[in-house]
Every structure is written in C-alpha cells, then in structure tokens.
Enzyme design. Structure first.
Site, PDB file in Angstrom:
ATOM      1  N   HIS A  61      -1.095 -21.034  39.256  1.00 32.02           N
ATOM      2  CA  HIS A  61      -0.657 -21.595  37.970  1.00 32.02           C
ATOM      3  C   HIS A  61       0.369 -22.714  38.126  1.00 32.02           C
ATOM      4  O   HIS A  61       1.263 -22.651  38.968  1.00 32.02           O
ATOM      5  CB  HIS A  61      -0.193 -20.508  37.005  1.00 32.02           C
ATOM      6  CG  HIS A  61       1.050 -19.750  37.343  1.00 32.02           C
ATOM      7  ND1 HIS A  61       2.283 -20.141  36.887  1.00 32.02           N
ATOM      8  CD2 HIS A  61       1.245 -18.610  38.055  1.00 32.02           C
ATOM      9  CE1 HIS A  61       3.187 -19.249  37.312  1.00 32.02           C
ATOM     10  NE2 HIS A  61       2.586 -18.328  38.021  1.00 32.02           N
ATOM     11  N   ASP A 163       7.591 -20.149  41.666  1.00 28.53           N
ATOM     12  CA  ASP A 163       6.611 -19.465  40.798  1.00 28.53           C
ATOM     13  C   ASP A 163       6.101 -20.498  39.790  1.00 28.53           C
ATOM     14  O   ASP A 163       6.770 -20.739  38.790  1.00 28.53           O
ATOM     15  CB  ASP A 163       7.297 -18.280  40.119  1.00 28.53           C
ATOM     16  CG  ASP A 163       6.380 -17.509  39.188  1.00 28.53           C
ATOM     17  OD1 ASP A 163       5.177 -17.788  39.173  1.00 28.53           O
ATOM     18  OD2 ASP A 163       6.890 -16.638  38.460  1.00 28.53           O
ATOM     19  N   GLU A 193      -0.002 -19.454  32.533  1.00 27.44           N
ATOM     20  CA  GLU A 193       0.010 -18.107  33.135  1.00 27.44           C
ATOM     21  C   GLU A 193       1.189 -17.295  32.639  1.00 27.44           C
ATOM     22  O   GLU A 193       1.074 -16.101  32.359  1.00 27.44           O
ATOM     23  CB  GLU A 193       0.055 -18.219  34.670  1.00 27.44           C
ATOM     24  CG  GLU A 193      -0.164 -16.889  35.400  1.00 27.44           C
ATOM     25  CD  GLU A 193       1.114 -16.100  35.675  1.00 27.44           C
ATOM     26  OE1 GLU A 193       1.001 -14.961  36.135  1.00 27.44           O
ATOM     27  OE2 GLU A 193       2.238 -16.600  35.414  1.00 27.44           O
ATOM     28  N   ASP A 216       0.001 -16.440  44.127  1.00 24.32           N
ATOM     29  CA  ASP A 216       1.221 -16.378  43.310  1.00 24.32           C
ATOM     30  C   ASP A 216       2.342 -15.742  44.110  1.00 24.32           C
ATOM     31  O   ASP A 216       2.114 -15.111  45.139  1.00 24.32           O
ATOM     32  CB  ASP A 216       0.950 -15.566  42.025  1.00 24.32           C
ATOM     33  CG  ASP A 216       1.814 -16.017  40.844  1.00 24.32           C
ATOM     34  OD1 ASP A 216       2.870 -16.634  41.073  1.00 24.32           O
ATOM     35  OD2 ASP A 216       1.426 -15.739  39.695  1.00 24.32           O
ATOM     36  N   HIS A 302      11.976 -15.672  38.845  1.00 28.10           N
ATOM     37  CA  HIS A 302      12.384 -15.978  37.468  1.00 28.10           C
ATOM     38  C   HIS A 302      13.904 -16.190  37.346  1.00 28.10           C
ATOM     39  O   HIS A 302      14.481 -15.937  36.292  1.00 28.10           O
ATOM     40  CB  HIS A 302      11.876 -14.920  36.472  1.00 28.10           C
ATOM     41  CG  HIS A 302      10.395 -15.068  36.200  1.00 28.10           C
ATOM     42  ND1 HIS A 302       9.798 -14.646  35.037  1.00 28.10           N
ATOM     43  CD2 HIS A 302       9.410 -15.623  36.933  1.00 28.10           C
ATOM     44  CE1 HIS A 302       8.507 -14.915  35.079  1.00 28.10           C
ATOM     45  NE2 HIS A 302       8.245 -15.505  36.231  1.00 28.10           N
TER      46      HIS A 302
HETATM   47 CO    CO Z   1       6.220 -16.018  36.852  1.00 24.23          CO
HETATM   48 ZN    ZN Z   2       3.607 -16.721  38.818  1.00 28.56          ZN
END
Ligand code: CO
Ligand code: ZN
Length: 329
Positions: A61, A163, A193, A216, A302
C-alpha cells in the site's frame, strides 16, 4: 541496497485517498520494467508484467496514516479526524506537514489527569494569528502526515512512512531483479489500506488473480516488555501465518518456506494479533484467492519513528525474487 530511492519514497507525502505523489514516483521508477501500467478509479497503480502460468497479484500500500482537518476555530486552531490508526499519546507534540509544506504541531487542551487524553482534546497549531489567517493557509478537508525525516542509523532505517513504503520498495526492487518469472505478474501499489484495505479490494476484483501476495510491515516482539510475538527485527523476512484480516493459505506459506530454504534466505514466522493487511481483502475476492504475506518486522509502527533493519529488507527482496521465479506445484 538503493537507500536513496527508499528515502525518496518515504519522504513523499500521501495519506489514504491522496496517494498521487507516491504513485508518480513509483510509475517513473517502474514504467520501463513492465508491459503496462495504469491508475484505476480508486488510485491504485497497477503494473502488469506478462509471464507464463497463473496470475499472481502482488500488493503493497502507498498510503500512510494522516489527519484530515475538520474545523478551524476563531483563534486559528485546527481540529482533525484521524485517517488510519493513531493513539492520542503518540500524537501529542508531533509535527505534521501538509502537501503545501505547511507545518502544524499537535497541542492538547488542559487535562485534569494525563489519562484523560483523547483525540478530541487535541488540536493542530499552525501558528496562525486568527481564523482568517488560518483559512488563508488551510481549509477543512485538507490532509497532513507526520513530518517525514529519514535517518539511517547503521543497520536500520528510521522514518514515519515505512508502513508501507517499505512494502512498495521491496516489490519494486524485486521487479528490477527478476530474471524469469513463473507467473503472469500484477504489481499493485494500493490505495486506502489504512482505512480498511479498500484499494486492494477493488483491484483484486478487477485483476481476478489466482494467487495473492502482500507486502507490509508487522510488529516486532523484541522491545522491552513487548507482547510475546514470534517475529523480531533482524529475524529475516517474515512469512505471515495470520493476522486479524487473513489466515494465510497453506499453498502460499509452503511456497514461501520452500523458497526461503532453497535460497538460504533468513526467515521467521509472523502471527500478528491485531491489524490486517491487503491480503485480507485479496483472499476473499470473488470466489476466494489463496493468499499470503511477506512482512517486515518493524519497531514503533504508526509512530513518527518506524524502524526496520536493512538486513531484513534485503531478505524480503531476495525471498520475493525467489518466490516469483519458482513455480507453485
Ligand atoms: Co499501517
Ligand atoms: Zn501497512
């Protein structure tokens, strides 16, 4: 490894539904390596590299988590809605950058106790004098992402958008290295995503693949008092067994294991007890698609400090090349 290209991907600004800048960089890098490349209605970048055998859809993504401005008050402070998963404690005091280059910092209303922190208590401060000044710089609906510095600390890279620019990077570097593909390959750089695997869902429907393979980040169980997890940074390419979106198909898991063993590529298993990835959407497309995931164990997902080991990135690229050059029997 091509660190400069990874940096270019990671410092570009693209939250969900706003992946255009990322898609342009990728299109430029791969257009001469594939037979056809197009952008679909939801912003997925789909590259077809014709080959023999069954259709394999690869997915990574392009989008990163971000914030969307929901309100501008009389004093010129901005309120926002999260795009993707944010914890309010991680958000506090972070810098965010808009595609225009404008930077805002996250502040918090006065709290009685630290545990009262919540996204609704936070605001973005762009330093504007008042509402009118703020509205000259930003409007409701504008989106921003963590300020994107990129650091290489010896054996690791540290940057907010690993990410999933790292997944896109692994796919692109593998595409450059494949000599003889065993599959008809669709490289899909997906949109949206982080808000529910949306680009993977529509692109899997239109491609109608025989197999799915996503790329990922995943969590890393090696930090102090972490939840016990089988995957850790420096553990090699991670072959996913399960997360909350998919139980990986034994055909793909066995294929990846066999390729790692034959190629003498360092690997580990991944079981993630939260979160999902594009294979979650691909495997339930149409009548079902046997799917798996090559993951990269990352610390601090994140947050503005996502971290991956260069040796793991290299193992993922090597495993991808081997997996695409080896038939599934
Ligand atoms: Co993520
Ligand atoms: Zn991801």
């Amino acid at each position: 490894m091509n660190i400069e290209f990874l940096k270019k991907l990671c410092v570009a600004n693209g939250t969900s539904g706003h992946e255009h800048a990322i898609s342009e960089i990728i299109r430029d890098e791969i257009k001469d390596l594939v037979d056809d490349v197009k952008t679909d209605a939801l912003g997925n970048l789909i590259a077809h590299k014709k080959g023999p055998g069954k259709k394999m859809m690869l997915a990574g993504h392009m989008d990163q988590i971000g914030l969307m401005i929901t309100h501008i008050d009389e004093e010129g402070f901005l309120r926002f809605a999260p795009i993707g998963g944010f914890s309010p404690t991680v958000l506090l005091s972070q810098r965010f950058v808009f595609p225009s280059g404008l930077v805002g910092v996250v502040g918090c209303e006065r709290l009685d106790k630290p545990a009262d922190i919540a996204i609704g208590k936070l605001y973005l401060d762009i330093g504007a004098k008042d509402e009118e000044a703020a509205k000259k710089l930003v409007k409701v609906g504008d989106v921003c992402v963590y300020v994107n510095p990129f650091a290489v600390n010896g054996d690791v890279v540290v940057t907010p958008a690993l990410d999933d620019r790292i997944g896109c990077f692994i796919m692109i570097e593998a595409l450059k290295k494949i000599k003889k593909s065993a599959f008809d390959l669709y490289f899909v750089f997906t949109s949206q995503e982080e808000v529910g695997l949306r680009g993977a869902k529509t692109s899997a429907y239109s491609i109608d693949p025989d197999y799915g393979l996503a790329f990922d980040v995943t969590a890393s169980g090696d930090t102090p008092k972490s939840l016990p997890m089988p995957m850790k940074m420096y553990g090699g390419a991670a072959i996913k067994l399960k997360d909350n979106s998919v139980i990986c198909h034994p055909t793909i898991v066995k294929h990846l294991e066999k390729c790692a063993e034959e190629g003498k590529i360092k690997y580990q298993y991944e079981i993630l007890e939260m979160g999902g990835t594009d294979s979650g959407a691909i495997h339930v497309s149409r009548g079902g698609v046997p799917s798996g995931v090559i993951s990269i164990a990352s610390r601090h997902i994140h947050t503005p400090n996502e971290m991956c080991a260069i040796s793991d990135i290299e193992a993922c690229i090597a495993l991808t090349v081997k997996a695409l050059e080896t038939e599934i029997k």
